[in-house]
Scaffold this active site. Sequence first.
Site, mmCIF file in Angstrom:
data_model
loop_
_atom_site.group_PDB
_atom_site.id
_atom_site.type_symbol
_atom_site.label_atom_id
_atom_site.label_comp_id
_atom_site.label_asym_id
_atom_site.label_seq_id
_atom_site.Cartn_x
_atom_site.Cartn_y
_atom_site.Cartn_z
ATOM 1 N N SER A 67 0.849 -1.184 0.000
ATOM 2 C CA SER A 67 0.000 0.000 0.000
ATOM 3 C C SER A 67 0.886 1.235 0.000
ATOM 4 C CB SER A 67 -0.906 0.015 1.235
ATOM 5 O OG SER A 67 -1.559 1.266 1.375
ATOM 6 N N TYR A 123 -2.175 -0.445 10.351
ATOM 7 C CA TYR A 123 -2.226 -0.805 8.930
ATOM 8 C C TYR A 123 -1.020 -0.254 8.179
ATOM 9 C CZ TYR A 123 -4.132 -1.384 4.214
ATOM 10 O OH TYR A 123 -4.323 -1.738 2.899
#
Length: 278
Positions: free
Chosen positions: A158, A171
């Site tokens: 990501s 995250y």
Amino acid sequence: MEGTLGKFNGLTTAITGGAGELCGRMAEALAAEGANVVILDIAGDKAAAKADSIIKSGGKALGLAADVLSRDSLLSVREAIAKNYGGLDILINGAGGNHPEATTNDQRSFFQLPADAIRRVFDLNCLGAILPSQVLGELILETIRKSGGYGNIINISSMNALRPLTRIPAYSAAKAAVSNFTQWLAVHMAQNYTPKLRVNALAPGFFLTNQNRFLILDENTGGFTPRGQTIIAHTPAGELGKSDDLISALFWLLDPASRFVTGIVVPIDGGFSAFSGV
């Protein structure tokens, strides 16, 4: 199905998180190019439904329940793949996501984030890439030895790994670990086994999914939340990514012509990482 080149004819691909929005689209695109696609998901019914949809569209697919945090579950999947297709050529580690309880907000400060929620995010994203790479990566190596062909592992990182975002510390850190693991595994495979097994990652920017919808869209108005407005303002492309935007980069990394590309993380972010905000 769309796709006429058949560039992946006969290659078997396993996709964890394959019933999700982004990886589900990858499964459809690979099947359209002739791959045997194995949809792996914690929700076995959703995996089966995605496989059925691909089959009805003319592709070849198999849907299996799989827990990426269970070696026994992955060993069962590995056996099924070997039985049905004789081997494995490609693994896409797409299982992942955030958890609301690991997200800071007005009601839950950083100091109140539950350890269990943080651990769950780390396990799902990081360990959830490592364990399938161990169990199914070994099957890819066996397939390379038998066929003399090539193999690929693609991790889904990501842009949070490169530029951590506010409110989602677990995250962001977990995806940074995925990027690091991608580089480590690429070197390890090439030096200890064969450079024919390449390891790379895609790093999507802001794509609207079920995991982040509550952060980006206002459920009452349907418009962008203040956070969503900030995202768009800092994305030069001026919009959120669509699942189709991942496909060309995925195909490039999987293509044998990219044999000299390993250990990289490819940003697909509409220019977010290039923009300073000024």
